[in-house]
Design a protein around this motif. Structure first.
Motif, PDB file in Angstrom:
ATOM      1  N   ARG A  40      67.845   7.796   6.516  1.00  0.00           N
ATOM      2  CA  ARG A  40      66.873   7.042   5.727  1.00  0.00           C
ATOM      3  C   ARG A  40      65.557   7.806   5.696  1.00  0.00           C
ATOM      4  N   CYS A  41      65.035   7.999   4.481  1.00  0.00           N
ATOM      5  CA  CYS A  41      63.798   8.762   4.304  1.00  0.00           C
ATOM      6  C   CYS A  41      62.733   7.903   3.636  1.00  0.00           C
ATOM      7  N   PHE A  42      61.490   8.184   3.962  1.00  0.00           N
ATOM      8  CA  PHE A  42      60.342   7.489   3.396  1.00  0.00           C
ATOM      9  C   PHE A  42      59.322   8.517   2.924  1.00  0.00           C
ATOM     10  N   ILE A  43      58.611   8.174   1.872  1.00  0.00           N
ATOM     11  CA  ILE A  43      57.563   9.032   1.331  1.00  0.00           C
ATOM     12  C   ILE A  43      56.207   8.439   1.693  1.00  0.00           C
ATOM     13  N   GLU A  44      55.403   9.230   2.370  1.00  0.00           N
ATOM     14  CA  GLU A  44      54.063   8.793   2.774  1.00  0.00           C
ATOM     15  C   GLU A  44      53.038   9.727   2.146  1.00  0.00           C
ATOM     16  N   GLU A  45      52.102   9.140   1.413  1.00  0.00           N
ATOM     17  CA  GLU A  45      51.047   9.924   0.765  1.00  0.00           C
ATOM     18  C   GLU A  45      49.911  10.135   1.765  1.00  0.00           C
ATOM     19  N   ILE A  46      49.685  11.386   2.155  1.00  0.00           N
ATOM     20  CA  ILE A  46      48.765  11.674   3.257  1.00  0.00           C
ATOM     21  C   ILE A  46      47.778  12.762   2.831  1.00  0.00           C
ATOM     22  N   PRO A  47      46.471  12.569   3.084  1.00  0.00           N
ATOM     23  CA  PRO A  47      45.500  13.652   2.851  1.00  0.00           C
ATOM     24  C   PRO A  47      45.719  14.780   3.857  1.00  0.00           C
ATOM     25  N   ASP A  48      45.048  15.907   3.631  1.00  0.00           N
ATOM     26  CA  ASP A  48      45.202  17.022   4.559  1.00  0.00           C
ATOM     27  C   ASP A  48      44.394  16.777   5.834  1.00  0.00           C
ATOM     28  N   GLU A  80      62.632  13.882  11.260  1.00  0.00           N
ATOM     29  CA  GLU A  80      62.289  15.110  10.547  1.00  0.00           C
ATOM     30  C   GLU A  80      61.221  14.800   9.510  1.00  0.00           C
ATOM     31  N   VAL A  81      60.173  15.595   9.494  1.00  0.00           N
ATOM     32  CA  VAL A  81      59.059  15.407   8.560  1.00  0.00           C
ATOM     33  C   VAL A  81      58.888  16.687   7.759  1.00  0.00           C
ATOM     34  N   LYS A  82      58.792  16.538   6.440  1.00  0.00           N
ATOM     35  CA  LYS A  82      58.559  17.684   5.550  1.00  0.00           C
ATOM     36  C   LYS A  82      57.296  17.442   4.740  1.00  0.00           C
ATOM     37  N   ASP A  83      56.537  18.516   4.517  1.00  0.00           N
ATOM     38  CA  ASP A  83      55.309  18.407   3.742  1.00  0.00           C
ATOM     39  C   ASP A  83      55.613  18.506   2.250  1.00  0.00           C
ATOM     40  N   PRO A  84      54.606  18.408   1.378  1.00  0.00           N
ATOM     41  CA  PRO A  84      54.867  18.476  -0.073  1.00  0.00           C
ATOM     42  C   PRO A  84      55.532  19.760  -0.532  1.00  0.00           C
ATOM     43  N   HIS A 105      48.761  19.246   7.035  1.00  0.00           N
ATOM     44  CA  HIS A 105      47.932  20.398   6.684  1.00  0.00           C
ATOM     45  C   HIS A 105      47.916  20.646   5.175  1.00  0.00           C
ATOM     46  N   THR A 106      48.727  19.885   4.459  1.00  0.00           N
ATOM     47  CA  THR A 106      48.773  19.980   2.998  1.00  0.00           C
ATOM     48  C   THR A 106      48.698  18.566   2.433  1.00  0.00           C
ATOM     49  N   PRO A 107      47.773  18.276   1.521  1.00  0.00           N
ATOM     50  CA  PRO A 107      47.704  16.927   0.957  1.00  0.00           C
ATOM     51  C   PRO A 107      48.874  16.653   0.022  1.00  0.00           C
ATOM     52  N   GLY A 108      49.317  15.401   0.021  1.00  0.00           N
ATOM     53  CA  GLY A 108      50.404  15.037  -0.883  1.00  0.00           C
ATOM     54  C   GLY A 108      51.452  14.174  -0.213  1.00  0.00           C
ATOM     55  N   ASP A 109      52.619  14.094  -0.847  1.00  0.00           N
ATOM     56  CA  ASP A 109      53.712  13.252  -0.375  1.00  0.00           C
ATOM     57  C   ASP A 109      54.475  13.945   0.754  1.00  0.00           C
ATOM     58  N   HIS A 110      54.498  13.307   1.908  1.00  0.00           N
ATOM     59  CA  HIS A 110      55.262  13.803   3.052  1.00  0.00           C
ATOM     60  C   HIS A 110      56.535  12.960   3.194  1.00  0.00           C
ATOM     61  N   GLN A 111      57.631  13.626   3.446  1.00  0.00           N
ATOM     62  CA  GLN A 111      58.924  12.961   3.593  1.00  0.00           C
ATOM     63  C   GLN A 111      59.237  12.795   5.080  1.00  0.00           C
ATOM     64  N   ILE A 112      59.428  11.532   5.488  1.00  0.00           N
ATOM     65  CA  ILE A 112      59.749  11.200   6.874  1.00  0.00           C
ATOM     66  C   ILE A 112      61.174  10.659   6.906  1.00  0.00           C
ATOM     67  N   CYS A 113      62.065  11.362   7.577  1.00  0.00           N
ATOM     68  CA  CYS A 113      63.485  10.993   7.612  1.00  0.00           C
ATOM     69  C   CYS A 113      63.908  10.692   9.052  1.00  0.00           C
ATOM     70  N   LEU A 114      64.771   9.672   9.183  1.00  0.00           N
ATOM     71  CA  LEU A 114      65.311   9.299  10.487  1.00  0.00           C
ATOM     72  C   LEU A 114      66.813   9.115  10.374  1.00  0.00           C
ATOM     73  N   TYR A 179      41.735  16.038  -5.500  1.00  0.00           N
ATOM     74  CA  TYR A 179      42.851  16.992  -5.568  1.00  0.00           C
ATOM     75  C   TYR A 179      43.912  16.493  -6.548  1.00  0.00           C
ATOM     76  N   ARG A 180      44.215  15.202  -6.486  1.00  0.00           N
ATOM     77  CA  ARG A 180      45.207  14.631  -7.405  1.00  0.00           C
ATOM     78  C   ARG A 180      44.712  14.684  -8.849  1.00  0.00           C
ATOM     79  N   GLU A 181      43.427  14.369  -9.039  1.00  0.00           N
ATOM     80  CA  GLU A 181      42.865  14.427 -10.387  1.00  0.00           C
ATOM     81  C   GLU A 181      42.918  15.847 -10.935  1.00  0.00           C
TER      82      GLU A 181
END
Length: 227
Positions: A40-48, A80-84, A105-114, A179-181
């Motif tokens: 199961r994976c989740f997307i978390e929007e995280i600033p840098d 397991e966590v992956k950056d954008p 360390h990189t702004p954007g959607d981070h994928q958190i999987c368990l 950054y998103r804009e």
């Protein structure tokens, strides 16, 4: 003067909405069910440069009692966590209950999987697992009572520390929104440029097709001696 007042009011409303967004999105809890081989994976929007803490605990489905019971110590979860950019930030095996921490360390959607190590346990084979997950982002990840005890802060100093952390998190959120804009603007400009070139290509194709048809008709009529 009225225009200045309206602009100031709009700015205050936008700032208040941003504060509410930061406070609301800073921490959230949920639970979900996974099977023996599920992931199961989740997307978390995280600033840098933002710290994220995840706390979880697992419960195993008891077929006889038909209830979820605390999992045995032998059952583990792999996080397991992956950056954008799809780079692995964290990949580690934990126990049936645990806590994981990482810093973006990189702004954007981070994928958190368990997923569980259920294939190692005959007890869980074919069973169902309930995972309670609580993710805290930014200053919400700070344990302020522990910080106050460690640094021997008074209540006023601790409150000031909390406000400074909140201001810092708001600044990060603002930077991320910029950054998103910027990315959205670049994407829009790229799309508009592609549409423009496509329109030019279509126009050129139509002109060439028209010229070819006129030459073809002219040669046809000349061959039939109609002109």
């Amino acid at each position: 003067m009225a225009g200045v007042g309206v602009e100031r009011l709009q700015a205050m409303v936008q700032f208040a909405l941003l504060v509410i967004t930061v406070c609301a999105a800073g921490a959230h809890g949920l639970y979900f069910h996974i099977g023996e081989t599920e992931k199961r994976c989740f997307i978390e929007e995280i600033p840098d440069e933002t710290m994220v803490i995840g706390n979880y605990r697992t419960q195993m489905w008891d077929k006889q009692k038909e209830v979820f019971l605390p999992s045995t110590p032998g059952l583990g979860m792999h996080v397991e966590v992956k950056d954008p950019d799809s780079k692995v930030v964290l990949s580690r095996q934990y126990g049936s209950e645990g806590r994981f921490t990482f810093t973006s360390h990189t702004p954007g959607d981070h994928q958190i999987c368990l997923h569980s190590n259920s294939t190692r346990m005959a007890l869980f084979a074919g069973g169902k697992l309930r995972v309670h997950l609580d993710i805290q982002v930014g200053e919400h990840a700070n344990n302020y009572p522990e910080i106050a005890a460690k640094d021997k802060l008074t209540e006023l100093q601790l409150r000031a520390r909390q406000l400074l952390d909140q201001v810092e998190q708001i600044q990060k959120e603002q930077d991320y929104q910029r950054y998103r804009e910027e990315r959205f603007r670049l994407t829009s400009e790229s799309t508009n440029q592609r549409v423009l070139w496509w329109s030019i290509a279509q126009t050129v194709i139509l002109i060439l097709t028209g010229i070819w048809q006129m030459r073809h008709l002219k040669s046809f009529f000349e061959a039939k001696k109609l002109v």
